[in-house]
Design a protein around this motif. Structure first.
Motif, PDB file in Angstrom:
ATOM      1  N   LEU A 151     -17.197   7.336   0.128  1.00 46.72           N
ATOM      2  CA  LEU A 151     -17.874   7.431  -1.163  1.00 46.72           C
ATOM      3  C   LEU A 151     -17.841   8.861  -1.700  1.00 46.72           C
ATOM      4  O   LEU A 151     -17.660   9.081  -2.899  1.00 46.72           O
ATOM      5  CB  LEU A 151     -19.317   6.941  -1.040  1.00 46.72           C
ATOM      6  CG  LEU A 151     -19.488   5.423  -1.046  1.00 46.72           C
ATOM      7  CD1 LEU A 151     -20.905   5.037  -0.644  1.00 46.72           C
ATOM      8  CD2 LEU A 151     -19.173   4.854  -2.432  1.00 46.72           C
ATOM      9  N   ILE A 152     -18.024   9.834  -0.803  1.00 43.63           N
ATOM     10  CA  ILE A 152     -17.927  11.234  -1.228  1.00 43.63           C
ATOM     11  C   ILE A 152     -16.521  11.522  -1.741  1.00 43.63           C
ATOM     12  O   ILE A 152     -16.334  12.119  -2.807  1.00 43.63           O
ATOM     13  CB  ILE A 152     -18.276  12.178  -0.055  1.00 43.63           C
ATOM     14  CG1 ILE A 152     -19.765  12.056   0.304  1.00 43.63           C
ATOM     15  CG2 ILE A 152     -17.943  13.628  -0.414  1.00 43.63           C
ATOM     16  CD1 ILE A 152     -20.157  12.835   1.538  1.00 43.63           C
ATOM     17  N   ASP A 153     -15.521  11.078  -0.982  1.00 47.24           N
ATOM     18  CA  ASP A 153     -14.131  11.286  -1.379  1.00 47.24           C
ATOM     19  C   ASP A 153     -13.838  10.604  -2.719  1.00 47.24           C
ATOM     20  O   ASP A 153     -13.156  11.171  -3.574  1.00 47.24           O
ATOM     21  CB  ASP A 153     -13.195  10.732  -0.299  1.00 47.24           C
ATOM     22  CG  ASP A 153     -11.730  10.915  -0.665  1.00 47.24           C
ATOM     23  OD1 ASP A 153     -11.242  12.047  -0.572  1.00 47.24           O
ATOM     24  OD2 ASP A 153     -11.089   9.924  -1.057  1.00 47.24           O
ATOM     25  N   ALA A 154     -14.373   9.402  -2.893  1.00 45.03           N
ATOM     26  CA  ALA A 154     -14.159   8.669  -4.148  1.00 45.03           C
ATOM     27  C   ALA A 154     -14.757   9.432  -5.319  1.00 45.03           C
ATOM     28  O   ALA A 154     -14.132   9.555  -6.387  1.00 45.03           O
ATOM     29  CB  ALA A 154     -14.778   7.277  -4.051  1.00 45.03           C
ATOM     30  N   SER A 155     -15.964   9.970  -5.125  1.00 48.31           N
ATOM     31  CA  SER A 155     -16.626  10.710  -6.202  1.00 48.31           C
ATOM     32  C   SER A 155     -15.835  11.959  -6.573  1.00 48.31           C
ATOM     33  O   SER A 155     -15.703  12.300  -7.745  1.00 48.31           O
ATOM     34  CB  SER A 155     -18.053  11.083  -5.788  1.00 48.31           C
ATOM     35  OG  SER A 155     -18.829   9.929  -5.547  1.00 48.31           O
ATOM     36  N   PHE A 156     -15.306  12.650  -5.549  1.00 43.67           N
ATOM     37  CA  PHE A 156     -14.480  13.826  -5.814  1.00 43.67           C
ATOM     38  C   PHE A 156     -13.208  13.466  -6.577  1.00 43.67           C
ATOM     39  O   PHE A 156     -12.719  14.251  -7.390  1.00 43.67           O
ATOM     40  CB  PHE A 156     -14.086  14.496  -4.485  1.00 43.67           C
ATOM     41  CG  PHE A 156     -15.049  15.532  -4.015  1.00 43.67           C
ATOM     42  CD1 PHE A 156     -15.020  16.818  -4.515  1.00 43.67           C
ATOM     43  CD2 PHE A 156     -15.996  15.222  -3.063  1.00 43.67           C
ATOM     44  CE1 PHE A 156     -15.915  17.784  -4.076  1.00 43.67           C
ATOM     45  CE2 PHE A 156     -16.897  16.176  -2.602  1.00 43.67           C
ATOM     46  CZ  PHE A 156     -16.855  17.460  -3.117  1.00 43.67           C
ATOM     47  N   SER A 157     -12.656  12.308  -6.296  1.00 45.28           N
ATOM     48  CA  SER A 157     -11.341  11.960  -6.835  1.00 45.28           C
ATOM     49  C   SER A 157     -11.390  11.408  -8.251  1.00 45.28           C
ATOM     50  O   SER A 157     -10.355  11.306  -8.910  1.00 45.28           O
ATOM     51  CB  SER A 157     -10.658  10.933  -5.922  1.00 45.28           C
ATOM     52  OG  SER A 157     -11.320   9.677  -5.995  1.00 45.28           O
TER      53      SER A 157
END
Length: 344
Positions: free
Chosen positions: A240-246
């Motif tokens: 989820l963190i990675d998704a938000s960054f992307s």
């Protein structure tokens, strides 16, 4: 160094070869142009994700070797095919009320129309990501037991606010409320819904992770199922963190190319290097060696969250986002080195 990035080098070689062949045979001899665009997208993805790598490394340090491996294998598939390819298709399908197969056909055969639909969904998408990241930022700096401070005169004051229950949620809701004042009337409901969804998603994942940690601490012997569940929650949290960054990178990629396959290849290469960098940071114990890297990464997260909100009503160049994040990371790195020299 090679052992950490070998997979990334292989993905780069295969990806750029695929981009060249796609350009030569589908876009009438534009193979080198497609290679160039994919390379630029990969570099942008890496430059925008240094802070992401540091945060990922911080979370991965507490995960087992098995789940670290899954982060590289399963995680990269979710990051690339889920967030960089499937997610934009689903968003367009939902907001345009179209069948996803119709949207897929549009993405390959009518790229301008597809890009137009994706642009219409920009505000609610980045509001979700901004809300999630702002919650992460506030939660980190208001942590009660936090003993190390980088920008002390700010961070110490932020930590004192931990006595106010629900402060992170209230702050994020206030930010969304201010955002609505600048949002076009026809987008306000979708922006509000997306922002609240980002808050709820963070609270659910973070709450479940904390509950599992407390459960583990309360038991002398932890059963295998509990460890597995804890690893799964940590894995989902990282994704989820990675998704938000992307989110901003996925949307911004259309400024360089309208070809969804070239975009996916470029972002895939970048995401793979970020994964490799994350594993290297964990195994070399870099976060322990450089005391303030976590702080720099979280300041970059807070900045990114604000810029995501701003981008709903005013264009924010990708280079600005990348440079600000890089400045925080490098500053934290340099001050960590200075601190280590003083200690010695």
């Amino acid at each position: 160094m090679t052992k950490y990035f070998l997979g990334s080098y292989i993905v780069t070689a295969l990806g750029l070869t695929g981009a060249f062949l796609w350009g030569e045979h589908v876009h009438n001899g534009t193979g080198l142009t497609c290679v160039f665009i994919a390379s630029v997208l990969a570099i942008l993805e890496i430059s925008l994700s240094f802070d992401n790598a540091v945060v990922n490394a911080m979370k991965l340090e507490n995960m087992s070797e098995k789940w670290r491996h899954r982060f590289i294998t399963w995680g990269i598939l979710i990051a690339v095919f889920g967030m960089r390819f499937l997610f934009p298709l689903l968003v367009v399908a939902i907001f345009a009320k179209l069948n996803i197969l119709t949207v897929l056909d549009m993405a390959f055969n009518d790229v301008n129309k597809y890009a137009h639909y994706l642009e219409l969904t920009h505000a609610p998408i980045v509001t979700f990501g901004g809300s999630f990241l702002l919650m992460l930022f506030m939660d980190y700096f208001t942590e009660q037991n936090k003993k190390v401070h980088w920008i002390s005169f700010i961070e110490e004051r932020l930590q004192r606010l931990n006595k106010y229950q629900g402060l992170c949620t209230v702050t994020t809701l206030c930010a969304i409320g201010l955002l609505l004042l600048k949002t076009a009337p026809d987008l306000r409901m979708s922006v509000l819904t997306s922002g609240i969804a980002g808050i709820i998603t963070y609270l659910c994942i973070d709450g479940l992770a904390e509950w599992l940690e407390r459960r583990q601490e309360a038991r002398a012997k932890i059963c295998a199922d509990t460890v597995k569940c804890s690893g799964l929650v940590g894995f989902l949290y990282l994704e989820l963190i990675d998704a938000s960054f992307s989110l901003d990178g996925v949307l911004g990629a259309f400024a360089l190319s309208k070809d969804i396959l070239i975009i996916t290849i470029g972002l895939f290469i970048g995401a793979m290097f970020v994964r490799s960098l994350t594993i290297m940071l964990v195994e070399k114990k870099t976060l322990a060696q450089y005391l303030y890297l976590e702080h720099g990464a979280h300041w970059a997260i807070g900045t990114l969250a604000i810029l995501m909100f701003v981008s709903t009503f005013h264009e924010v160049p990708e280079v600005v986002t990348g440079l600000l994040g890089l400045i925080f990371i490098l500053s934290a790195f340099v001050t960590s080195i200075i601190h280590n020299k003083k200690q010695n």
